[in-house]
Motif scaffolding. Structure first.
Motif, PDB file in Angstrom:
ATOM      1  N   ALA A  53       0.834  -1.205   0.000  1.00 15.37           N
ATOM      2  CA  ALA A  53       0.000   0.000   0.000  1.00 15.37           C
ATOM      3  C   ALA A  53       0.869   1.256   0.000  1.00 15.37           C
ATOM      4  O   ALA A  53       0.582   2.220  -0.716  1.00 15.37           O
ATOM      5  N   CYS A  54       1.939   1.246   0.785  1.00 15.22           N
ATOM      6  CA  CYS A  54       2.846   2.396   0.835  1.00 15.22           C
ATOM      7  C   CYS A  54       3.486   2.632  -0.529  1.00 15.22           C
ATOM      8  O   CYS A  54       3.643   3.786  -0.970  1.00 15.22           O
ATOM      9  N   LYS A  55       3.862   1.548  -1.206  1.00 13.55           N
ATOM     10  CA  LYS A  55       4.463   1.701  -2.537  1.00 13.55           C
ATOM     11  C   LYS A  55       3.453   2.255  -3.541  1.00 13.55           C
ATOM     12  O   LYS A  55       3.803   3.067  -4.412  1.00 13.55           O
ATOM     13  N   LYS A  56       2.186   1.847  -3.432  1.00 19.46           N
ATOM     14  CA  LYS A  56       1.162   2.380  -4.323  1.00 19.46           C
ATOM     15  C   LYS A  56       0.989   3.890  -4.106  1.00 19.46           C
ATOM     16  O   LYS A  56       0.807   4.652  -5.056  1.00 19.46           O
ATOM     17  N   ILE A  57       1.046   4.307  -2.837  1.00 16.80           N
ATOM     18  CA  ILE A  57       0.926   5.735  -2.526  1.00 16.80           C
ATOM     19  C   ILE A  57       2.110   6.499  -3.108  1.00 16.80           C
ATOM     20  O   ILE A  57       1.951   7.549  -3.758  1.00 16.80           O
ATOM     21  N   ILE A  58       3.311   5.991  -2.893  1.00 20.91           N
ATOM     22  CA  ILE A  58       4.528   6.657  -3.378  1.00 20.91           C
ATOM     23  C   ILE A  58       4.524   6.757  -4.896  1.00 20.91           C
ATOM     24  O   ILE A  58       4.921   7.781  -5.469  1.00 20.91           O
ATOM     25  N   ASN A  59       4.048   5.700  -5.566  1.00 19.18           N
ATOM     26  CA  ASN A  59       4.040   5.684  -7.035  1.00 19.18           C
ATOM     27  C   ASN A  59       2.802   6.345  -7.631  1.00 19.18           C
ATOM     28  O   ASN A  59       2.676   6.430  -8.857  1.00 19.18           O
ATOM     29  N   GLY A  60       1.877   6.811  -6.765  1.00 19.26           N
ATOM     30  CA  GLY A  60       0.662   7.455  -7.257  1.00 19.26           C
ATOM     31  C   GLY A  60      -0.304   6.504  -7.919  1.00 19.26           C
ATOM     32  O   GLY A  60      -1.120   6.919  -8.755  1.00 19.26           O
ATOM     33  N   GLU A  61      -0.259   5.224  -7.550  1.00 19.10           N
ATOM     34  CA  GLU A  61      -1.101   4.210  -8.191  1.00 19.10           C
ATOM     35  C   GLU A  61      -2.398   4.005  -7.415  1.00 19.10           C
ATOM     36  O   GLU A  61      -2.693   2.912  -6.925  1.00 19.10           O
ATOM     37  N   PHE A  62      -3.191   5.057  -7.274  1.00 16.55           N
ATOM     38  CA  PHE A  62      -4.452   4.931  -6.551  1.00 16.55           C
ATOM     39  C   PHE A  62      -5.356   6.109  -6.903  1.00 16.55           C
ATOM     40  O   PHE A  62      -4.894   7.170  -7.304  1.00 16.55           O
ATOM     41  N   SER A  63      -6.664   5.884  -6.740  1.00 18.73           N
ATOM     42  CA  SER A  63      -7.642   6.945  -6.967  1.00 18.73           C
ATOM     43  C   SER A  63      -8.277   7.391  -5.667  1.00 18.73           C
ATOM     44  O   SER A  63      -8.814   8.490  -5.575  1.00 18.73           O
ATOM     45  N   SER A  64      -8.225   6.516  -4.652  1.00 22.40           N
ATOM     46  CA  SER A  64      -8.787   6.836  -3.341  1.00 22.40           C
ATOM     47  C   SER A  64      -8.188   5.885  -2.311  1.00 22.40           C
ATOM     48  O   SER A  64      -7.540   4.893  -2.673  1.00 22.40           O
ATOM     49  N   ILE A  65      -8.406   6.188  -1.045  1.00 19.62           N
ATOM     50  CA  ILE A  65      -7.916   5.306   0.010  1.00 19.62           C
ATOM     51  C   ILE A  65      -8.596   3.946  -0.074  1.00 19.62           C
ATOM     52  O   ILE A  65      -7.970   2.907   0.142  1.00 19.62           O
ATOM     53  N   SER A  66      -9.871   3.935  -0.442  1.00 15.05           N
ATOM     54  CA  SER A  66     -10.581   2.657  -0.593  1.00 15.05           C
ATOM     55  C   SER A  66      -9.948   1.802  -1.690  1.00 15.05           C
ATOM     56  O   SER A  66      -9.815   0.579  -1.536  1.00 15.05           O
ATOM     57  N   SER A  67      -9.532   2.449  -2.785  1.00 15.68           N
ATOM     58  CA  SER A  67      -8.921   1.682  -3.877  1.00 15.68           C
ATOM     59  C   SER A  67      -7.593   1.075  -3.444  1.00 15.68           C
ATOM     60  O   SER A  67      -7.254  -0.045  -3.848  1.00 15.68           O
ATOM     61  N   ILE A  68      -6.846   1.793  -2.618  1.00 18.17           N
ATOM     62  CA  ILE A  68      -5.592   1.243  -2.082  1.00 18.17           C
ATOM     63  C   ILE A  68      -5.901   0.037  -1.208  1.00 18.17           C
ATOM     64  O   ILE A  68      -5.241  -1.004  -1.284  1.00 18.17           O
ATOM     65  N   ALA A  69      -6.921   0.174  -0.359  1.00 15.31           N
ATOM     66  CA  ALA A  69      -7.285  -0.896   0.570  1.00 15.31           C
ATOM     67  C   ALA A  69      -7.613  -2.183  -0.179  1.00 15.31           C
ATOM     68  O   ALA A  69      -7.044  -3.248   0.114  1.00 15.31           O
ATOM     69  N   TYR A  70      -8.517  -2.099  -1.150  1.00 13.73           N
ATOM     70  CA  TYR A  70      -8.965  -3.304  -1.842  1.00 13.73           C
ATOM     71  C   TYR A  70      -7.871  -3.902  -2.721  1.00 13.73           C
ATOM     72  O   TYR A  70      -7.727  -5.127  -2.801  1.00 13.73           O
ATOM     73  N   SER A  71      -7.064  -3.062  -3.375  1.00 17.18           N
ATOM     74  CA  SER A  71      -5.992  -3.581  -4.231  1.00 17.18           C
ATOM     75  C   SER A  71      -4.856  -4.187  -3.421  1.00 17.18           C
ATOM     76  O   SER A  71      -4.051  -4.960  -3.954  1.00 17.18           O
TER      77      SER A  71
END
Length: 292
Positions: free
Chosen positions: A243-261
């Motif tokens: 999840a931290c890597k997705k945030i750093i790389n900008g690979e998300f549209s919302s916090i919920s999308s990070i959670a489920y992915s």
């Protein structure tokens, strides 16, 4: 079955061996070797497992691994989807300090280096020091030299590590004396590999026990014995790392999308585990990273 005992490639008679990897992926097996290891990540990212510790790694990171410490640098899944030479670029320096420095460590001039080496049993990471680029340059200097010059450059690197670098983070969760028995190395490697490949899925206890070829009840006791944590705690660490890597790389549209992915079944659970693991909430982490 034994833990994978990595044999350091020795192309010359040099006491300090350098291996520069320029590959599609990092070496993909939990392994250890009698030599201590200094690693500079030049390119590539993923998850590091060192003993019973997990965290993300990224370009610029510098690590010191202890002798016989089980570890794996697991490449990001994107490397396997699009394998290209150079996805994983790292410089590794291997050295047997018991053999190389056995007599030198008794000298007063080596006191700082001796104390530093005593701290490396569970592994260390250089933690955002102001001279990180300087140390990366020193590692490359060791890599580009040979013979007596390489040995002298390496001793100078150790001296800099021990005296000039103040910010070292221990890769230990408080059980540094716990070691993985040789007979369990391959089984643990299978568990780690499956978890890192399928963290986004609903991994049931029954399924991961099947990977380990034991019953669910036996698996719980087995995993806790060898890692000092539950499998769910380990799985959540892997998911939060991703999840931290997705945030750093900008690979998300919302916090919920990070959670489920990342494999969580609800944003509420994700927020709770994220804060417990990192000390801050996902939204605070996003703001903090943007500020940096």
């Amino acid at each position: 079955m034994k833990v994978i005992q990595f044999t350091v490639p020795v192309a010359t008679e040099d006491s300090v061996v350098v291996e520069e990897d320029l590959l599609p992926n990092f070496y993909n097996y939990l392994h250890r070797h009698k030599e201590m290891q200094v690693t500079l990540i030049v390119k590539g990212s993923g998850t590091l497992i060192a003993g019973n510790y997990t965290q993300p790694f990224e370009p610029g990171d510098i690590y010191v691994m202890g002798a016989n410490q089980p570890h794996i640098f697991k490449s990001d899944p994107s490397h396997f989807i699009n394998p290209q030479k150079g996805n994983a670029h790292a410089i590794h320096i291997f050295f047997d300090h018991e053999r190389i420095l056995k007599n030198l460590l008794h000298l007063q001039e080596m006191e700082h280096i001796k104390r530093f080496l005593d701290r490396t049993q569970s592994g260390l990471q250089m933690y955002m020091p102001p001279n990180q680029q300087e140390m990366a340059g020193a590692i490359k200097k060791v890599s580009s030299s040979s013979g007596f010059e390489r040995l002298m450059n390496f001793l100078q690197l150790l001296q800099s590590f021990s005296k000039d670098v103040k910010a070292w983070k221990s890769l230990s969760t408080g059980f540094s004396k716990h070691s993985l028995p040789d007979s369990e190395g391959i089984r643990m490697n299978d568990i780690y590999q499956y978890t890192m490949d399928h963290y986004g899925e609903n991994i049931s206890l029954k399924r991961i026990a099947e990977v380990a070829h034991i019953t669910p009840h036996a698996f719980c006791k087995y995993f806790k014995k060898h890692t000092r944590k539950t499998y769910m705690a380990f799985l959540n660490e892997i998911r939060i790392n991703e999840a931290c890597k997705k945030i750093i790389n900008g690979e998300f549209s919302s916090i919920s999308s990070i959670a489920y992915s990342s494999g969580f079944n609800s944003a509420i659970n994700f927020n709770r585990v994220f804060k417990k693991t990192t000390g801050i909430s996902p939204s605070e982490y996003i703001r903090e990273y943007k500020t940096k």
